[in-house]
Design an enzyme around this catalytic site. Structure first.
Site, PDB file in Angstrom:
ATOM      1  N   GLU A 151       0.832  -1.218   0.000  1.00 19.25           N
ATOM      2  CA  GLU A 151       0.000   0.000   0.000  1.00 19.25           C
ATOM      3  C   GLU A 151       0.863   1.263   0.000  1.00 19.25           C
ATOM      4  OE1 GLU A 151      -2.778  -0.165  -0.967  1.00 19.25           O
ATOM      5  OE2 GLU A 151      -3.412  -2.197  -0.496  1.00 19.25           O
TER       6      GLU A 151
HETATM    7  C1  LIG Z   1       3.176  -9.729   0.190  1.00 17.94           C
HETATM    8  C2  LIG Z   1       2.796  -8.622  -0.766  1.00 17.94           C
HETATM    9  C3  LIG Z   1       1.457  -8.431  -1.065  1.00 17.94           C
HETATM   10  C4  LIG Z   1       1.093  -7.428  -1.960  1.00 17.94           C
HETATM   11  N1  LIG Z   1      -0.238  -7.260  -2.266  1.00 17.94           N
HETATM   12  C5  LIG Z   1      -0.592  -6.408  -3.249  1.00 17.94           C
HETATM   13  C6  LIG Z   1      -1.953  -6.290  -3.680  1.00 17.94           C
HETATM   14  O1  LIG Z   1      -2.824  -6.992  -3.156  1.00 17.94           O
HETATM   15  N2  LIG Z   1      -2.260  -5.415  -4.660  1.00 17.94           N
HETATM   16  C7  LIG Z   1      -1.303  -4.638  -5.247  1.00 17.94           C
HETATM   17  O2  LIG Z   1      -1.630  -3.864  -6.149  1.00 17.94           O
HETATM   18  N3  LIG Z   1      -0.008  -4.717  -4.855  1.00 17.94           N
HETATM   19  C8  LIG Z   1       0.379  -5.577  -3.876  1.00 17.94           C
HETATM   20  N4  LIG Z   1       1.697  -5.677  -3.512  1.00 17.94           N
HETATM   21  C9  LIG Z   1       2.676  -4.796  -4.171  1.00 17.94           C
HETATM   22  C10 LIG Z   1       3.152  -3.682  -3.225  1.00 17.94           C
HETATM   23  O3  LIG Z   1       2.168  -2.703  -3.088  1.00 17.94           O
HETATM   24  C11 LIG Z   1       4.481  -3.123  -3.799  1.00 17.94           C
HETATM   25  O4  LIG Z   1       5.467  -4.118  -3.617  1.00 17.94           O
HETATM   26  C12 LIG Z   1       4.877  -1.828  -3.094  1.00 17.94           C
HETATM   27  O5  LIG Z   1       4.006  -0.783  -3.406  1.00 17.94           O
HETATM   28  C13 LIG Z   1       6.309  -1.393  -3.472  1.00 17.94           C
HETATM   29  O6  LIG Z   1       6.456  -1.326  -4.852  1.00 17.94           O
HETATM   30  P1  LIG Z   1       7.675  -2.100  -5.546  1.00 17.94           P
HETATM   31  O7  LIG Z   1       7.705  -3.491  -5.004  1.00 17.94           O
HETATM   32  O8  LIG Z   1       7.543  -1.931  -7.008  1.00 17.94           O
HETATM   33  O9  LIG Z   1       8.950  -1.371  -4.992  1.00 17.94           O
HETATM   34  P2  LIG Z   1       9.730  -0.178  -5.687  1.00 17.94           P
HETATM   35  O10 LIG Z   1       8.755   0.867  -6.148  1.00 17.94           O
HETATM   36  O11 LIG Z   1      10.710  -0.713  -6.684  1.00 17.94           O
HETATM   37  O12 LIG Z   1      10.505   0.395  -4.428  1.00 17.94           O
HETATM   38  C14 LIG Z   1      11.841  -0.036  -4.056  1.00 17.94           C
HETATM   39  C15 LIG Z   1      12.429   1.010  -3.143  1.00 17.94           C
HETATM   40  O13 LIG Z   1      12.542   2.260  -3.835  1.00 17.94           O
HETATM   41  C16 LIG Z   1      11.866   3.280  -3.138  1.00 17.94           C
HETATM   42  N5  LIG Z   1      11.207   4.194  -4.056  1.00 17.94           N
HETATM   43  C17 LIG Z   1      10.560   3.897  -5.212  1.00 17.94           C
HETATM   44  N6  LIG Z   1      10.064   5.018  -5.761  1.00 17.94           N
HETATM   45  C18 LIG Z   1      10.387   6.031  -4.958  1.00 17.94           C
HETATM   46  C19 LIG Z   1      10.163   7.430  -4.987  1.00 17.94           C
HETATM   47  N7  LIG Z   1       9.461   8.026  -5.962  1.00 17.94           N
HETATM   48  N8  LIG Z   1      10.659   8.201  -3.983  1.00 17.94           N
HETATM   49  C20 LIG Z   1      11.379   7.630  -2.979  1.00 17.94           C
HETATM   50  N9  LIG Z   1      11.629   6.299  -2.920  1.00 17.94           N
HETATM   51  C21 LIG Z   1      11.135   5.525  -3.878  1.00 17.94           C
HETATM   52  C22 LIG Z   1      10.836   2.552  -2.270  1.00 17.94           C
HETATM   53  O14 LIG Z   1      10.476   3.323  -1.136  1.00 17.94           O
HETATM   54  C23 LIG Z   1      11.583   1.271  -1.901  1.00 17.94           C
HETATM   55  O15 LIG Z   1      12.415   1.520  -0.798  1.00 17.94           O
HETATM   56  C24 LIG Z   1       2.090  -6.641  -2.579  1.00 17.94           C
HETATM   57  C25 LIG Z   1       3.441  -6.842  -2.256  1.00 17.94           C
HETATM   58  C26 LIG Z   1       3.795  -7.829  -1.369  1.00 17.94           C
HETATM   59  C27 LIG Z   1       5.274  -8.040  -1.068  1.00 17.94           C
END
Ligand SMILES: Cc1cc2nc3c(=O)[nH]c(=O)nc-3n(C[C@H](O)[C@H](O)[C@H](O)COP(=O)(O)OP(=O)(O)OC[C@H]3O[C@@H](n4cnc5c(N)ncnc54)[C@H](O)[C@@H]3O)c2cc1C
Length: 308
Positions: A151
């Site tokens: 989220e």
């Molecule tokens: C167990 C689990 C359940 C999930 N369930 C759902 C679900 O039901 N529905 C759904 O839609 N998603 C779901 N997700 C996805 C989840 O919402 C994302 O993993 C999360 O939003 C982070 O995105 P990402 O993994 O692409 O990380 P990234 O966006 O690649 O982030 C990696 C790092 O970079 C940082 N970062 C990225 N962009 C910025 C920025 N602009 N400014 C500063 N820092 C930044 C982040 O803070 C983090 O530290 C789930 C994930 C998991 C692990």
């Protein structure tokens, strides 16, 4: 879309509070049962349950006060949400909507980051047994970690706090909340108790630190965005710390009044002690966080990418 996002973010923040509470309860049970070492004050000549050791109490108080502070912040946000929708006065509805909007990234970001600190302390209270999966303390720690990621990661909550919730109106809304906190300081100042005076000292310093950071964010978000966003997560942590500490200060005022009437004495004393602990041990982090944000932005971004 933001109605859905706010609801999801609020709910994940409450997950953090719930898991922190569970970790605290488990740690308390273990600390009363596990016998290790004599108390430093010599009150027992034999080894005692570890809850007798001041550092174990410090860990339990940290867990307890973090959890109570964040729970109070979430309850206040829920009340603001209700007032934003159902209060008969249009201006009051608008103020409550703005307050709720400001609190959502803090409930999601701060409560889940605090749940990591609390569940980590839960493992620590269990010592080596905490590291053993069958004990269950480590499971809380692992489960808490996802809460700072899904989220929207903590940084994404902080981007919302900096951009939409602070810079967009030049910090006016944030400063209006600070003015409400100042009113609580005024009530604390009318009290004679040492606890109220101690909480006042920390609340005032944290509120002033918050205002300094709001001004820094408002001044830099457009002209020097790297400086503002280098401090985005620390700003979220400072703001969440302050909002939770403010609610505990308010609970101290209520508990002192009820204690004076002889109502539920042990419960009220625990509320006052918990508010005092939070003020001295956690709210006191705020001025240092302010310094890191205002003075430390350059150090975050100075190193060339090739040097990593
Ligand atoms: C167990 C689990 C359940 C999930 N369930 C759902 C679900 O039901 N529905 C759904 O839609 N998603 C779901 N997700 C996805 C989840 O919402 C994302 O993993 C999360 O939003 C982070 O995105 P990402 O993994 O692409 O990380 P990234 O966006 O690649 O982030 C990696 C790092 O970079 C940082 N970062 C990225 N962009 C910025 C920025 N602009 N400014 C500063 N820092 C930044 C982040 O803070 C983090 O530290 C789930 C994930 C998991 C692990």
């Amino acid at each position: 879309m933001f109605i859905m996002m706010n609801a999801a973010r609020y709910a994940v923040g409450v997950q953090g509070i719930a898991i922190a509470e569970r970790a605290y309860q488990k740690a308390v049970v273990y600390a009363k049962d596990r016998v290790q070492s004599r108390p430093v004050d010599g009150t027992l000549s034999a080894a005692a349950p570890i809850i007798h050791h001041p550092d174990v109490k410090r860990m339990l108080m940290t867990m307890r006060s973090f959890t109570e502070g964040c729970r109070a912040m979430a309850a206040v946000a829920a009340a603001a949400y209700d007032a934003a929708h159902h209060h008969p006065d249009a201006d009051t509805r608008k103020q409550n909507a703005a307050f709720y909007e400001f609190l959502v990234p803090l409930i999601k970001g701060y409560s889940t980051e605090m749940s990591l600190e609390v569940t980590s302390l839960g493992v620590q209270v269990h010592g080596g047994m905490g590291f053993i999966e069958e004990t269950g303390a480590a499971q809380y720690y692992r489960d808490a970690k996802i809460l700072t990621i899904y989220e929207g990661t903590t940084a994404i909550q902080a981007n919302d706090l900096v951009g939409r919730k602070t810079a967009r109106d030049g910090g006016t809304g944030a400063k209006a909340i600070a003015a409400q906190i100042e009113k609580t300081e005024g009530l604390l100042a009318q009290r004679d108790s040492a606890n109220a005076k101690a909480v006042l000292k920390r609340l005032k310093a944290a509120r002033e630190a918050f205002v300094d950071v709001v001004e820094f964010i408002a001044a830099n978000t457009r002209s020097n965005p790297n400086a503002a966003f280098a401090g985005s997560v620390p700003y979220l942590m400072l703001a969440g710390n302050l909002m939770a500490g403010w609610q505990l200060a308010r609970s101290l005022l209520v508990a002192e009044d009820l204690l004076a009437q002889g109502t539920d004495v042990a419960f009220m004393q625990a509320k006052i002690t918990t508010a005092r602990f939070y003020a001295d041990h956690i709210l006191s982090r705020a001025p240092g966080t302010r310094d890191a944000i205002v003075d430390g932005a350059e150090a975050v971004t100075a190193l060339a990418i090739e040097s990593f």
